[in-house]
Structures are given as C-alpha cells and as structure tokens.
Write an enzyme that holds these catalytic residues in place. Sequence first.
Site, PDB file in Angstrom:
ATOM      1  CE  LYS A 192       6.668  -5.385  -0.788  1.00 50.92           C
ATOM      2  NZ  LYS A 192       5.863  -4.402  -0.070  1.00 50.92           N
ATOM      3  CB  ILE A 224      -4.955 -13.387   1.331  1.00 51.86           C
ATOM      4  CG1 ILE A 224      -4.125 -14.342   2.202  1.00 51.86           C
ATOM      5  CG2 ILE A 224      -4.492 -11.962   1.548  1.00 51.86           C
ATOM      6  CD1 ILE A 224      -4.373 -14.204   3.695  1.00 51.86           C
ATOM      7  CB  SER A 227      -7.109 -11.779  -5.362  1.00 50.87           C
ATOM      8  OG  SER A 227      -5.820 -12.254  -5.035  1.00 50.87           O
ATOM      9  CD  GLU A 229      -9.323  -8.793  -3.587  1.00 52.48           C
ATOM     10  OE1 GLU A 229      -8.376  -8.405  -4.295  1.00 52.48           O
ATOM     11  OE2 GLU A 229      -9.230  -8.946  -2.359  1.00 52.48           O
ATOM     12  NE  ARG A 277       1.569  -8.328  -8.705  1.00 50.85           N
ATOM     13  CZ  ARG A 277       0.360  -7.845  -8.931  1.00 50.85           C
ATOM     14  NH1 ARG A 277      -0.212  -8.040 -10.094  1.00 50.85           N
ATOM     15  NH2 ARG A 277      -0.299  -7.183  -8.003  1.00 50.85           N
ATOM     16  CG  HIS A 323      -2.481 -10.156   3.851  1.00 50.89           C
ATOM     17  ND1 HIS A 323      -2.000 -11.344   4.371  1.00 50.89           N
ATOM     18  CD2 HIS A 323      -1.849  -9.976   2.665  1.00 50.89           C
ATOM     19  CE1 HIS A 323      -1.131 -11.860   3.517  1.00 50.89           C
ATOM     20  NE2 HIS A 323      -1.010 -11.047   2.484  1.00 50.89           N
ATOM     21  CD  GLU A 357       6.549 -14.714   3.739  1.00 47.13           C
ATOM     22  OE1 GLU A 357       7.109 -15.812   3.574  1.00 47.13           O
ATOM     23  OE2 GLU A 357       7.055 -13.794   4.394  1.00 47.13           O
ATOM     24  CG  HIS A 401       4.338 -14.942  -4.645  1.00 48.79           C
ATOM     25  ND1 HIS A 401       3.973 -14.728  -3.334  1.00 48.79           N
ATOM     26  CD2 HIS A 401       3.944 -13.846  -5.327  1.00 48.79           C
ATOM     27  CE1 HIS A 401       3.396 -13.544  -3.240  1.00 48.79           C
ATOM     28  NE2 HIS A 401       3.364 -12.987  -4.424  1.00 48.79           N
TER      29      HIS A 401
END
Length: 756
Positions: free
Chosen positions: A116, A433, A435, A486, A517, A643, A667, A696
């Site tokens: 981040k 996790i 989805s 999901e 994204r 998560h 992660e 990813h």
Amino acid sequence: MINNHTLGFPRIGLFRELKVAQEKYWSRKISKEELFSVGKTLRVRHWQQQKELGINYIPVGDFSWYDHVLGTSMLLGNIPKRHKNGNDLVTLDTLFRVARGVAPTGASVSASEMTKWFNTNYHYIVPEFSIKSEFCFSWRQILDEIDEALLLGHQVKPVILGPLTYLWLGKVKGKKFDRLNLLKEILPVYKYLLSEINDRNISWVQIDEPILTLELPEKWKNAFRFAYQSLYGYNSLLLTTYFGSVQHNFSLICELPIQGVHLDLVHGKYDLVFLNSFIPEKWLISLGIINGKNIWKADLVMWFKRLQLFSKLRHSLWIGTSCSLLHVPIDLKLENKISSEVRSWFSFALQKCQELTLLRDALNNSNTVTEDIRVWSQPIHSRKKSAIVHNVDVKERLKSITSNDFKRNNVFSVRKQKQHKNLKLPILPTTTIGSFPQTADIRKARFDFKKGNINHDQYNTFISKHIQNAILKQEKLGIDVLVHGEFERNDMVEYFGEHLNGFVFTEFGWVQSYGSRCVKPPIIIGDVSRSKPISLDWIKYAQTLTSKPVKGMLTGPVTILLWSFVREDLSKKIISRQIALALRDEVLDLEQSGVKIIQIDEPALREGLPLRLSLRNEYLSWAVDSFKLSSSGVCDETQIHTHMCYCEFNDIMNAIVLLDADVITIETSRSDMELLEFFKEFKYPNDIGPGVYDIHSPNIPSIEWIMTLLRQAMHYIPVKRLWVNPDCGLKTRTWDETYYSLENMVRAAKILRKKL
C-alpha cells in the site's frame, strides 16, 4: 498574485480506457504502439481539461503505465536481474515483468512485491535493492511527456518522486545492508534528469517527499540535507509533502536549499500565522486545501476567510490539491442516477480543479466572499440538517453497546478444541480466500440485470449455476474448506455497501487500485444500518451442494470504511462501529442458518494506520474493537477467519492478535515468506495461513515451489496451526490459471501431510 495547481491527475480515463488498453496489450490483442496511443490520448485530454478549468501549472510525469514508483525504478535503471530478459535494455515489457511477472515478451518470473502507498488503497511496486544495485538514467518517459506538453503550449510542472522517499519505500533483497548507502548512487541520475528539465526552461519541479510526514531517524534527516544540497542549482524545487503534517520536520525542511514547499492543510493541521513566521519569506508556499483523497465539496467560504490575510502576507503563494487526484474519480457530471441533492455535496477531480480556480480568483480579486464561492459552498451547510444523513435508531443502538459485545465466550485454545471436533479438518487444511474468476459472461449478466435486460429470477439462476460449478470444481480438487465464489459481487466493498443503508453509488466513479485494477468506492453519506440479510441466501444455497464446510464471506467494518469515500462530519470510529453492528447481525444470521466458518476480511486494517507513530494506538484500539464487535457474538464452535493482503504487518501484529480471529490468512508469497521472519520472535497464538502463491500474477506455481514455501512456514508456525491458501481472492484470474494453481496447492499439502 496567487496561482493554482494540482499535484497529479487520475491516469485511467473516464471510462477506464487505460485499463482496457493494458489488458488488451497483455493478451496480445493490440500492439505496443496502440497502447502508447491510448496513453497519449489520455494525457493530452487530461492536460487540456485542467487548463480549460483554469489550472495555472499542469502536472506532467504523473501518468504511469502501471505505477509511478515502478516508473521511478525504471527511470533509475533499478531493475531486478530476473526481470531483464537477458539484457540491460529497459522496455515497456520490462516494466510489466517487474509488476506482473509476465509480459508479451520475455520469460515468466516472479513479480516484485506490491504494497500500500502510505495510508491509501493505492498499491505500488516495491523497489528491490541489493549491495550490487547499479543506477543509470534508463527510461525517458517523463522527458518525452514534458516535450509533449510543452509542444501543446502548457505551463508545465514536472512531477518526480524524491530520492529519499524512493529509498524509504524499497526493500533490501539478499545480503543485508543500509539502503541509504545507495543515495550517492542514485543522485547523479536525479541530477541528470533535473538538468534535462532545466534545459527545457521549466521554472518549477514538484519533487514529492511524503516521508517527511513520518518521524524520521536522524540518519534519514541527515540524508535529506546531503541529497538536497547535491540537487541545488538545477531548478526551482517545490518540495511536496502530503497525507499529514510535517510540522515536526519544519526545522529540517527550512534547512534545505529549496525554493518552495507544498503542505497538506487538509490532513495536516497548521497554524497559518506560525507558517508565515517559520518558512523563509523568499520561498514559494503551496497550500493543499482541496482534498485529493475524498469526494466532498470544499467549503470555499471557509478557505477564503482562512487564507485572505495569509495571501497578503506572502510574496509567493499557490493553492492546490492536498495530494494527487489519483485517489478520486474524474467527473461528477456523469452521475445522473444520484439525486441532485446528494450530488450537490460532491466534487470529483474536474470539479476540484473548478474549486481551485474559484478560490484563486476570489482571493486575487476580492476583499469579501464572492457570490460564486458562496453558492458553491451552500450545499455543505444544508447537508448538516438532511434527513438522508441522520438515523435516530442507529444512534440509539450505538449507546446500548456494552463491553461484553467485544468478547468471545472463551479463549482460542478452548474454541479450537470445539471447532476441531465440529469441523474435523485434516492437518494443513486447504482453502481459498473467497472469490473465483469473474468471467466476461458474469460481468455481462450483472450489467444486463442492472439495466433490466434480464429479470431477478433469470439473474439468480445464472449466479446459482456458477456457484454450483465452483463447488464442483473445489470438491474435484480436494479443497477442505470451500467458498461459494462471490459471483454475485461486483466488488467486496461496493456489494455490501449496496445492501446497507447510508451509502450511495456511482456509475463512473472509478479509481486506480494498482496497475489495471480499478475500484468504484461506495460513498458513505449517512448513518449505516442493515435492513435485511445480505449474503445469507447465497451461502445457504452453496452449503446445500456439499457436505464440506462453506465459508460465509463478509467484508470487515474497517475495510468497508476505509475503502469507501467516508463522510467527514462524523469520526471514523463511530462510522466503523455503525458498520460493525450491521455486520454483527449478518454474522449471527449466518451462524443461525448453520454456517460453521465465517470469514470477515480486513485487508485495509494496516492502511488506516496514522503515519505518525504517536497517533497509532488510538486508531488500532477502535479498529480492533470494530472487528470484535462484528465477530464476537458467535458461539465457540463457529470459526471466525479474517484475511489481510499486501501491507506491512509487523507494526500491527499486536493488534492482529487482539482481533482474536480463529484463523488469519495473509499475503506472503511475493515477499518469499519474508513476513514469517517476524515469527521467530513473535509467537502468534492462533491459526494462520500464509499465502503460498501470488494471485496477482498469471504464473502457475509449481508443487515444489509451494512445498518450499510451506516448509519455510513450518519453521515459524506449528504445523497444527498452519493453513494452506493463496495470497488473495481469485477474481482477476482465468479459470485455467485458477484450477491448475489450486491443483498444485492441494497436491503440495497432501504430499507434506504424508511426510508429517
């Protein structure tokens, strides 16, 4: 005379044109030249839009093909050897290999780590440093874009990431050493860049050093002095800070041989009288007074009154956005489905440019509040009394919370025994996790449903078939704890916001999260509550398809809060508790229906951490309480998961323990399980699933790779408390990538079980 400027502009395009072009290029559907053409079209449009709205200095260098920190690595020639494709040539595909591990050319390799950007939901690619790192000017993108903008007649203000912030954001790989030792190596590249900019007769360069909001060690302060003395003499440097106050570093800043400083007045509380007396008179002061991180209209009347005297005291003054507008949508005018009353409260990137021009003109030309800024600010005051904002029942429920609402019935060791008896899971249990791939047909069905092209029953039948398919695939793979996939959810935050009171939603309010994204954050406009169950029917249906446990999947209160555009008239603590109470009702409904495992994701927990160390304990206290308020109503037998992804966990590990989740998945694969080094000293008491492959990247992990990571994890975590899972949700992957990766993950877990 006051000028205005923005610190940066959204890159993706009003209709996510950049995302579309990136993904077409990655799948070899368009050429590099076609991708470049899309980028140029967007840049030209965005520069012109800002100019037409009255912005004096146009930022150039804020555009990126993936991430601006990665762009700086490219400029400096700081490319990990594995991404170089056997030569030192730095190309667009080099950039994509660093970011994604794969590109249209070159071999697939492990991608660089992603985390981040300060306290935002934007992610950057972490620079990698080694003792052998070498730097040279290797990527002309910013110079080419400066030339483009100059040719179009713009008054250009180049934007570059400062050398100290760049080094701070990176990580040492391999043999440990002090990355500050690299400062002398990268400064010649910065000098070359500044000399090239100087040759183009550009008056100001914006050099971003947001780490000045932090409490820096003394050696880093000394490094600032050395670096900026080295860069002196090339251009007029506007040292740019944002995301908080730098008042604790004023003495350092005022020692630097720079010509101006930008201060974030939205997120840093400054006394303007103090500013005027402290900052050298000959310096340019740029004041960030328009919020670049949120979508609320600015109170221009308030800012006019606050700045009127200050503007007369300073020889050189700019007003600007608090930070780059990267973090907000582009244009409010397209949002026709939001009521006119609510829409009048908002301001997107283009409207924020308008705000800067309205305020600049008022300060330059009037001694009193002008009618323009009075009219602009009026909705802010009418909103305070709006019935849309306030809910008496929510306020009363908040008052009824007791200390028992934040506690599980028993400690983890007691709960674990009951859960083991209830769930009967094997050692090294496998799960995902949440989805599964959101394919084109799913997106089309959701679009058709929203447009009324298909009815509710047709849409539900469609989603049910995808859930059935996901359950069948997971059972075939031999996964132990299943998820429903999901498929009904467009986004993990937007979906829940759509089913809670107090939110509104945009059609085109896209912002970049990383690379291609994009997310469309909900907007919290009022008190939050739940009218009816949100996820219950889908989870119940999925559980009827299998005898294995299916996790209930919820997004946590802190993440919903921080990944939304949050109201500013109420504290984040109170808003988070409102959301937590709504989720608590959802959790209890799931448990009552027979769901044995409920996951409450909190990937944003670390993101909300204040940049100043002295402010962190207060935030962590209410953030942890919000999670516990949402999760603690269940019985011991119900297993609570959470998560977290792509952030630095070490400085919040005590808070993670206090969450008291039965299982946490995190992660770790992009950093080669680096996080687990922390567990040498810190004994995490509950179950943990360190992600064993990077979702990813489209690369499929080998069984051997996953086994290696799991063996590493076993050195730090007792095998009886170790789970096996990917890094994150699989929404962005294809089904082939997903299936083969999970197949290898399950095989790796089964092989290791036999060896225990």
